[in-house]
Design a protein around this motif. Structure first.
Motif, PDB file in Angstrom:
ATOM      1  N   PHE A   1       1.090  -1.090   0.165  1.00  0.00           N
ATOM      2  CA  PHE A   1       0.071  -0.096  -0.127  1.00  0.00           C
ATOM      3  C   PHE A   1       1.019   1.263  -0.008  1.00  0.00           C
ATOM      4  N   SER A   2       0.520   2.243  -0.624  1.00  0.00           N
ATOM      5  CA  SER A   2       0.985   3.558  -0.681  1.00  0.00           C
ATOM      6  C   SER A   2       0.835   4.132   0.676  1.00  0.00           C
ATOM      7  N   GLU A   3       1.731   5.290   0.821  1.00  0.00           N
ATOM      8  CA  GLU A   3       1.516   5.856   2.286  1.00  0.00           C
ATOM      9  C   GLU A   3       0.001   6.468   2.241  1.00  0.00           C
ATOM     10  N   LYS A   4      -0.470   7.188   1.474  1.00  0.00           N
ATOM     11  CA  LYS A   4      -1.753   7.675   1.203  1.00  0.00           C
ATOM     12  C   LYS A   4      -2.847   6.653   1.520  1.00  0.00           C
ATOM     13  N   GLN A   5      -2.676   5.408   0.723  1.00  0.00           N
ATOM     14  CA  GLN A   5      -3.713   4.462   0.884  1.00  0.00           C
ATOM     15  C   GLN A   5      -3.503   3.888   2.298  1.00  0.00           C
ATOM     16  N   ALA A   6      -2.481   3.503   2.989  1.00  0.00           N
ATOM     17  CA  ALA A   6      -2.336   3.097   4.434  1.00  0.00           C
ATOM     18  C   ALA A   6      -2.961   4.020   5.385  1.00  0.00           C
ATOM     19  N   LYS A   7      -2.575   5.282   5.197  1.00  0.00           N
ATOM     20  CA  LYS A   7      -3.464   6.332   6.170  1.00  0.00           C
ATOM     21  C   LYS A   7      -4.849   6.327   5.973  1.00  0.00           C
ATOM     22  N   ALA A   8      -5.368   6.225   4.542  1.00  0.00           N
ATOM     23  CA  ALA A   8      -6.821   6.133   4.646  1.00  0.00           C
ATOM     24  C   ALA A   8      -7.379   4.986   5.275  1.00  0.00           C
ATOM     25  N   LEU A   9      -6.634   3.820   5.032  1.00  0.00           N
ATOM     26  CA  LEU A   9      -7.311   2.387   5.366  1.00  0.00           C
ATOM     27  C   LEU A   9      -7.356   2.491   7.075  1.00  0.00           C
ATOM     28  N   SER A  10      -6.197   2.946   7.400  1.00  0.00           N
ATOM     29  CA  SER A  10      -6.334   2.965   9.000  1.00  0.00           C
ATOM     30  C   SER A  10      -7.178   4.017   9.484  1.00  0.00           C
ATOM     31  N   LEU A  11      -7.315   5.157   9.061  1.00  0.00           N
ATOM     32  CA  LEU A  11      -8.417   5.949   9.405  1.00  0.00           C
ATOM     33  C   LEU A  11     -10.080   5.459   9.189  1.00  0.00           C
ATOM     34  N   ALA A  12     -10.095   4.723   8.298  1.00  0.00           N
ATOM     35  CA  ALA A  12     -11.495   4.165   8.042  1.00  0.00           C
ATOM     36  C   ALA A  12     -11.568   2.949   9.030  1.00  0.00           C
ATOM     37  N   LEU A  13     -10.572   2.103   9.185  1.00  0.00           N
ATOM     38  CA  LEU A  13     -10.708   1.010  10.274  1.00  0.00           C
ATOM     39  C   LEU A  13     -10.795   1.450  11.666  1.00  0.00           C
ATOM     40  N   VAL A  14     -10.210   2.814  12.036  1.00  0.00           N
ATOM     41  CA  VAL A  14     -10.357   3.530  13.303  1.00  0.00           C
ATOM     42  C   VAL A  14     -11.880   3.738  13.572  1.00  0.00           C
ATOM     43  N   GLN A  15     -12.292   4.585  12.530  1.00  0.00           N
ATOM     44  CA  GLN A  15     -13.785   5.127  12.609  1.00  0.00           C
ATOM     45  C   GLN A  15     -14.809   3.967  12.666  1.00  0.00           C
ATOM     46  N   LEU A  16     -14.585   2.865  12.125  1.00  0.00           N
ATOM     47  CA  LEU A  16     -15.573   1.791  11.882  1.00  0.00           C
ATOM     48  C   LEU A  16     -15.193   1.114  13.350  1.00  0.00           C
ATOM     49  N   MET A  17     -14.149   1.031  13.922  1.00  0.00           N
ATOM     50  CA  MET A  17     -14.165   0.401  15.238  1.00  0.00           C
ATOM     51  C   MET A  17     -14.998   1.369  16.339  1.00  0.00           C
ATOM     52  N   ASP A  18     -14.681   2.774  16.337  1.00  0.00           N
ATOM     53  CA  ASP A  18     -15.268   3.613  17.101  1.00  0.00           C
ATOM     54  C   ASP A  18     -16.695   3.815  16.925  1.00  0.00           C
ATOM     55  N   SER A  19     -17.087   3.469  15.761  1.00  0.00           N
ATOM     56  CA  SER A  19     -18.708   3.610  15.690  1.00  0.00           C
ATOM     57  C   SER A  19     -19.432   2.128  16.159  1.00  0.00           C
ATOM     58  N   HIS A  20     -18.897   1.094  16.292  1.00  0.00           N
ATOM     59  CA  HIS A  20     -19.404  -0.001  16.777  1.00  0.00           C
ATOM     60  C   HIS A  20     -18.674  -0.440  18.058  1.00  0.00           C
ATOM     61  N   LEU A  21     -18.102   0.271  18.818  1.00  0.00           N
ATOM     62  CA  LEU A  21     -17.389  -0.092  20.036  1.00  0.00           C
ATOM     63  C   LEU A  21     -18.402   0.272  21.046  1.00  0.00           C
ATOM     64  N   LEU A  22     -18.650  -0.720  22.033  1.00  0.00           N
ATOM     65  CA  LEU A  22     -19.232  -0.601  23.217  1.00  0.00           C
ATOM     66  C   LEU A  22     -18.323   0.036  24.362  1.00  0.00           C
TER      67      LEU A  22
END
Length: 87
Positions: free
Chosen positions: A9-30
């Motif tokens: 992954f490029s640096e930009k893709q890695a940052k975007a994917l990491s941010l998306a995963l963090v947002q997904l976890m935050d939205s489903h975290l109890l």
């Protein structure tokens, strides 16, 4: 992100994917606060249900006592009448 970079992954893709995963976890975290709130709501709901059941049981008990007394009176009267007729 290093793992993503090493995986191609490029640096930009890695940052975007990491941010998306963090947002997904935050939205489903109890959170503990959320669970405590839900538990308090359920306890309040159960208290209301228990009170309703207790009221219903009290009414049923009163009805049962009324029927038992009525049957006892009728039985006593019938026994008295039969005793009077047979003697």
């Amino acid at each position: 992100m290093d793992t993503l970079n090493e995986g191609g992954f490029s640096e930009k893709q890695a940052k975007a994917l990491s941010l998306a995963l963090v947002q997904l976890m935050d939205s489903h975290l109890l959170t503990r606060d959320y669970l405590d709130l839900r538990l308090a709501e359920l306890k309040a709901e159960f208290k209301g249900d228990i009170a309703t059941v207790e009221i219903s049981m009290a009414r049923l008990k009163a009805d049962l006592i009324q029927w038992m007394v009525t049957i006892l009176i009728v039985q006593t009267g019938a026994t008295a009448v039969l005793f009077k007729l047979l003697h």
